[in-house]
Design an enzyme around this catalytic site. Structure first.
Site, PDB file in Angstrom:
ATOM      1  N   ARG A 123      -6.927 -11.814  -6.521  1.00 43.99           N
ATOM      2  CA  ARG A 123      -6.777 -12.603  -5.131  1.00 43.99           C
ATOM      3  C   ARG A 123      -8.127 -13.097  -4.633  1.00 43.99           C
ATOM      4  O   ARG A 123      -8.106 -13.925  -3.868  1.00 43.99           O
ATOM      5  CB  ARG A 123      -6.064 -11.246  -4.382  1.00 43.99           C
ATOM      6  CG  ARG A 123      -6.257 -11.615  -2.756  1.00 43.99           C
ATOM      7  CD  ARG A 123      -5.507 -10.506  -2.112  1.00 43.99           C
ATOM      8  NE  ARG A 123      -4.113 -10.457  -2.818  1.00 43.99           N
ATOM      9  CZ  ARG A 123      -3.304  -9.660  -2.942  1.00 43.99           C
ATOM     10  NH1 ARG A 123      -3.824  -8.465  -2.221  1.00 43.99           N
ATOM     11  NH2 ARG A 123      -2.067  -9.750  -3.368  1.00 43.99           N
ATOM     12  N   TYR A 124      -8.968 -12.246  -4.816  1.00 41.68           N
ATOM     13  CA  TYR A 124     -10.417 -12.591  -4.136  1.00 41.68           C
ATOM     14  C   TYR A 124     -11.287 -13.239  -5.343  1.00 41.68           C
ATOM     15  O   TYR A 124     -10.857 -13.077  -6.444  1.00 41.68           O
ATOM     16  CB  TYR A 124     -11.145 -11.013  -3.757  1.00 41.68           C
ATOM     17  CG  TYR A 124     -10.562 -10.476  -2.775  1.00 41.68           C
ATOM     18  CD1 TYR A 124     -10.354 -10.755  -1.428  1.00 41.68           C
ATOM     19  CD2 TYR A 124      -9.705  -9.200  -3.226  1.00 41.68           C
ATOM     20  CE1 TYR A 124      -9.864 -10.077  -0.533  1.00 41.68           C
ATOM     21  CE2 TYR A 124      -9.127  -8.457  -2.046  1.00 41.68           C
ATOM     22  CZ  TYR A 124      -9.190  -8.932  -0.990  1.00 41.68           C
ATOM     23  OH  TYR A 124      -8.558  -8.362   0.129  1.00 41.68           O
ATOM     24  N   ARG A 127     -13.372 -10.800  -7.866  1.00 41.82           N
ATOM     25  CA  ARG A 127     -13.003  -9.460  -8.680  1.00 41.82           C
ATOM     26  C   ARG A 127     -11.567  -9.436  -8.863  1.00 41.82           C
ATOM     27  O   ARG A 127     -10.620 -10.113  -8.198  1.00 41.82           O
ATOM     28  CB  ARG A 127     -13.375  -8.273  -7.550  1.00 41.82           C
ATOM     29  CG  ARG A 127     -12.743  -8.470  -6.024  1.00 41.82           C
ATOM     30  CD  ARG A 127     -13.926  -7.831  -5.324  1.00 41.82           C
ATOM     31  NE  ARG A 127     -13.503  -7.757  -3.697  1.00 41.82           N
ATOM     32  CZ  ARG A 127     -13.507  -8.616  -2.733  1.00 41.82           C
ATOM     33  NH1 ARG A 127     -14.399  -9.664  -3.399  1.00 41.82           N
ATOM     34  NH2 ARG A 127     -13.112  -8.394  -1.586  1.00 41.82           N
ATOM     35  N   CYS A 136       1.835   8.337 -13.068  1.00 42.22           N
ATOM     36  CA  CYS A 136       1.241   9.264 -11.824  1.00 42.22           C
ATOM     37  C   CYS A 136       1.516  10.637 -12.305  1.00 42.22           C
ATOM     38  O   CYS A 136       2.758  10.897 -12.652  1.00 42.22           O
ATOM     39  CB  CYS A 136       1.438   8.762 -10.477  1.00 42.22           C
ATOM     40  SG  CYS A 136       0.666   7.301 -10.071  1.00 42.22           S
ATOM     41  N   CYS A 140       3.707   9.840  -4.868  1.00 41.19           N
ATOM     42  CA  CYS A 140       3.385  10.156  -3.477  1.00 41.19           C
ATOM     43  C   CYS A 140       4.456   9.302  -2.885  1.00 41.19           C
ATOM     44  O   CYS A 140       4.864   8.174  -3.083  1.00 41.19           O
ATOM     45  CB  CYS A 140       2.123   9.249  -3.131  1.00 41.19           C
ATOM     46  SG  CYS A 140       0.665   9.773  -4.118  1.00 41.19           S
ATOM     47  N   CYS A 143       3.824   6.137  -1.490  1.00 41.68           N
ATOM     48  CA  CYS A 143       3.235   4.626  -2.474  1.00 41.68           C
ATOM     49  C   CYS A 143       3.811   3.455  -2.175  1.00 41.68           C
ATOM     50  O   CYS A 143       5.023   3.387  -2.038  1.00 41.68           O
ATOM     51  CB  CYS A 143       3.738   5.138  -3.933  1.00 41.68           C
ATOM     52  SG  CYS A 143       2.783   4.210  -5.154  1.00 41.68           S
ATOM     53  N   ARG A 145       3.689   1.200  -4.159  1.00 46.09           N
ATOM     54  CA  ARG A 145       4.020   0.524  -5.441  1.00 46.09           C
ATOM     55  C   ARG A 145       5.160   1.390  -5.837  1.00 46.09           C
ATOM     56  O   ARG A 145       5.468   1.499  -7.117  1.00 46.09           O
ATOM     57  CB  ARG A 145       2.933   0.558  -6.501  1.00 46.09           C
ATOM     58  CG  ARG A 145       2.046  -0.275  -6.056  1.00 46.09           C
ATOM     59  CD  ARG A 145       0.867  -0.680  -7.299  1.00 46.09           C
ATOM     60  NE  ARG A 145      -0.008  -1.455  -6.917  1.00 46.09           N
ATOM     61  CZ  ARG A 145      -1.257  -0.902  -6.926  1.00 46.09           C
ATOM     62  NH1 ARG A 145      -1.560   0.152  -7.302  1.00 46.09           N
ATOM     63  NH2 ARG A 145      -2.361  -1.638  -6.309  1.00 46.09           N
ATOM     64  N   ASP A 304       1.542   0.278   4.208  1.00 52.58           N
ATOM     65  CA  ASP A 304       2.096  -0.875   3.997  1.00 52.58           C
ATOM     66  C   ASP A 304       3.505  -1.274   4.367  1.00 52.58           C
ATOM     67  O   ASP A 304       4.106  -0.302   4.520  1.00 52.58           O
ATOM     68  CB  ASP A 304       1.966  -1.264   2.468  1.00 52.58           C
ATOM     69  CG  ASP A 304       0.496  -1.432   2.115  1.00 52.58           C
ATOM     70  OD1 ASP A 304      -0.121  -2.303   3.001  1.00 52.58           O
ATOM     71  OD2 ASP A 304       0.017  -1.080   0.946  1.00 52.58           O
ATOM     72  N   ASP A 341      -3.659  -4.345   5.065  1.00 47.68           N
ATOM     73  CA  ASP A 341      -3.687  -5.280   3.759  1.00 47.68           C
ATOM     74  C   ASP A 341      -2.333  -6.121   4.284  1.00 47.68           C
ATOM     75  O   ASP A 341      -1.240  -5.973   4.047  1.00 47.68           O
ATOM     76  CB  ASP A 341      -3.266  -4.298   2.601  1.00 47.68           C
ATOM     77  CG  ASP A 341      -3.922  -4.887   1.254  1.00 47.68           C
ATOM     78  OD1 ASP A 341      -4.127  -6.237   1.280  1.00 47.68           O
ATOM     79  OD2 ASP A 341      -4.077  -4.188   0.369  1.00 47.68           O
ATOM     80  N   LYS A 348      -7.046  -7.531   2.350  1.00 48.12           N
ATOM     81  CA  LYS A 348      -7.667  -6.440   3.562  1.00 48.12           C
ATOM     82  C   LYS A 348      -8.216  -6.796   4.754  1.00 48.12           C
ATOM     83  O   LYS A 348      -9.136  -7.799   4.635  1.00 48.12           O
ATOM     84  CB  LYS A 348      -8.414  -5.411   2.851  1.00 48.12           C
ATOM     85  CG  LYS A 348      -7.578  -4.762   1.480  1.00 48.12           C
ATOM     86  CD  LYS A 348      -8.600  -3.829   0.984  1.00 48.12           C
ATOM     87  CE  LYS A 348      -7.967  -3.279  -0.238  1.00 48.12           C
ATOM     88  NZ  LYS A 348      -7.938  -4.337  -1.345  1.00 48.12           N
TER      89      LYS A 348
END
Ligand code: PLP
Ligand code: SF4
Length: 439
Positions: A123-124, A127, A136, A140, A143, A145, A304, A341, A348
C-alpha cells in the site's frame, strides 16, 4: 496467580479426564494443544453456567467466528467478575458479533485489493505487509481479520510464501517488510528462520518487522530456541499487542525481557475497545507499564469497520480525549500515535487534539496541555534552500548512493514541492467531469 494457574489446570484435567503434568503449563505446544474451544470448557474453568438460551446464541456465534483461548490467557480472567473482565471480553464470544452494522465491511482495509500477489499487501511506497501465517494462539474477538483467521483454507503454504518473497525481491523500492498474519510466531522455529533468512538476503530490504500477540496470550512461545533464531538478524523489530495493564503478567514480562535481551526493539499496538480500555486512566497505566518493560507504545488504533466489531467500537472523541490526557501529562516516549486505518485502503491517518490555534505570516499561536496559549515568532530571514531535486548540486549534502535515488514525490508532499507543477489532486469520476463528457 499460581492459584489461578492451578485451578485452571485442575479444571482442564476434569474435562479431559486425565491428570496433566504441572511443568506442561509452561510448554507453548501444550498450551496450544489444550486451547479452549468449547463453551462448556469455559463454564467448567470459570465454575459457572450460562442459561440455555444464552448458550445457544454463543454456539451460533462461535460457529461463525471460532473461539480459541489459551489456558494461560483464560487463567487471567477473574471468575468472580468475569462479565466485566477485560481479558474475558477479548477472548470470549459475544452474540453481538452476529449483529450487522450498516457500515460493516468484509475487507475494510482493502488488503486484498492492494495485493499484487497472495499474502502481500503493498500500500505504501517503501514497505509491504506480508501475511505469513493464518493461525493465532488465541482468536481475539476484536480481530480485524476475523474473516480469515482460523480459516484453514487460507493457510499460506511454502509455495505461496516463496511467491511473496519473490515479489519483494523483484520490487527494489521495498525497504521494510512487515511480517503479520495470523501470528508469525505460530510458525516453527525453522520456518521462521527460513523466512527471515530469505528476506534478510534481499539487498534492498533494510528492516524486517514482526507483528505478534504471542507475548500477551502465549508468552511461553518465546523460548530459548526462538531467541536463538531471532538473534541472528540484526535489523529486526517486533511489535506486540497489549490492550490492558492486566495483560502484563510476570510470565508476559519475562517473555518481553528475553526479546529485549536479544537486542530486539519492541513496540506495541493497542486497539481502543469499548468497555475494555476506553478510559484515559487505563491507557495511562498501560503505557507506563509498557515503557517500564522497555516496550515503546507505537499505535493506538481506532477499531476497524470489520463485520462483528460494532459493539467494540468507540467514538473518535474518546480516542482524542485519551491522547489529550497523555501529551504533556506523561513522558513523550510513552505516547502512541492514535490512528484510524482508513476504510478502502487509505492507510493509517493520525488523529490528535489541535495544538495549533492560529497563525499569521510572522507568528503561530499554540496552546499547551494546561491550556496555556502561547506564541512562536517565525524567523524574519528564513528562505529555505530552493529544491530542484538536483541533490548533487545542493549545499545540504544529502549524498545519496546511486541505488538510493528517491522516487518521485506523490500525494500532498508532491503538491508542496517547489519543482513540481501540479496544483491540485482531483478525485476520479467527478460529477462535473461527467457532465462535460455528456455535452
Ligand atoms: C500498517 C501497515 C503498514 C506499516 O505501516 P507503518 O505506519 O509503517 O507502521 C504497512 N502496510 C500496510 C498495508 C499496513 O496496514
Ligand atoms: S493475534 Fe492479531 S491476528 Fe490473531 S486473532 Fe488476535 S488480533 Fe487477530
Amino acid at each position: 496467580m499460581l492459584q489461578t494457574i492451578k485451578m485452571t489446570k485442575a479444571r482442564l484435567e476434569e474435562t479431559k479426564g486425565k491428570s496433566l503434568v504441572y511443568d506442561d503449563w509452561f510448554d507453548w505446544q501444550w498450551q496450544i494443544k489444550h486451547s479452549i474451544r468449547s463453551i462448556e470448557t469455559v463454564e467448567k474453568i470459570l465454575n459457572m453456567q450460562f442459561p440455555e438460551s444464552e448458550k445457544k446464541e454463543l454456539q451460533k456465534t462461535i460457529s461463525k467466528f471460532p473461539m480459541s483461548i489459551t489456558p494461560y490467557y483464560l487463567s487471567l480472567v477473574d471468575p468472580e467478575n468475569y462479565k466485566n473482565d477485560p481479558i474475558f471480553k477479548q477472548c470470549f464470544p459475544d452474540p453481538k458479533e452476529l449483529n450487522h452494522a450498516v457500515c460493516d465491511l468484509v475487507d475494510p482495509l482493502h488488503e486484498e485489493g492492494d495485493s499484487p500477489v497472495p499474502g502481500i499487501t503493498h500500500r505504501y511506497p517503501d514497505r509491504v505487509l506480508f501475511h505469513v501465517s493464518n493461525i493465532c494462539s488465541m482468536y481475539c474477538r476484536h480481530c480485524t481479520r476475523k474473516r480469515k483467521v482460523g480459516d484453514v483454507d487460507s493457510i499460506p503454504d511454502k509455495e505461496q510464501l516463496q511467491r511473496g518473497i519473490n515479489y519483494i525481491k523483484a520490487t527494489p523500492e521495498v525497504r521494510d517488510v512487515l511480517l503479520s498474519g495470523g501470528d508469525p510466531f505460530l510458525l516453527s522455529d525453522s520456518q521462521i528462520d527460513w523466512l527471515l533468512d530469505e528476506i534478510a538476503k534481499i539487498d534492498h530490504v533494510e528492516v524486517i518487522r514482526i507483528g505478534t500477540r504471542v507475548p500477551v496470550v502465549l508468552p511461553f512461545r518465546i523460548t530459548e530456541g526462538l531467541i536463538h533464531v531471532l538473534k541472528k538478524y540484526d535489523n529486526l523489530w517486533i511489535n506486540t499487542h497489549y490492550n490492558h495493564p492486566k495483560e502484563l503478567t510476570s510470565s508476559s514480562r519475562a517473555a518481553l525481557k528475553k526479546l529485549i535481551q536479544a537486542g530486539i526493539p519492541l513496540g506495541n499496538q493497542s486497539v481502543l475497545l469499548r468497555d475494555i480500555n476506553d478510559c484515559p486512566m487505563i491507557m495511562k497505566k498501560l503505557v507506563h507499564q509498557l515503557v517500564a518493560n522497555r516496550v515503546r507504545p507505537y499505535y493506538l488504533y481506532q477499531c476497524d469497520l470489520s463485520e462483528g466489531l460494532e459493539h467494540f467500537r468507540t467514538d473518535v472523541g474518546k480516542g482524542i480525549e485519551i491522547m489529550e490526557s497523555l501529551r504533556g501529562h506523561t513522558s513523550g516516549f510513552a505516547i502512541p500515535t492514535y490512528v484510524i486505518d482508513a476504510p478502502g485502503g487509505g492507510g493509517k491517518i493520525p488523529i490528535m487534539p489541535n495544538y495549533l490555534i492560529s497563525s499569521s505570516s510572522s507568528k503561530v499561536i499554540l496552546r499547551n496541555y494546561e491550556g496555556v496559549i502561547t506564541t512562536y515568532q517565525m524567523p524574519s530571514d528564513y528562505s529555505p534552500t530552493t529544491c530542484d531535486r538536483n541533490c548533487e548540486n545542493c549545499n545540504l549534502q544529502l549524498e545519496l548512493e546511486p541505488h538510493e535515488t528517491e522516487s518521485a514525490p506523490i500525494g500532498i508532499a508532491k503538491l508542496l514541492c517547489q519543482y513540481e507543477e501540479s496544483i491540485t489532486l482531483v478525485p476520479q469520476n467527478l460529477e462535473r467531469d461527467e457532465r462535460i463528457m455528456e455535452e
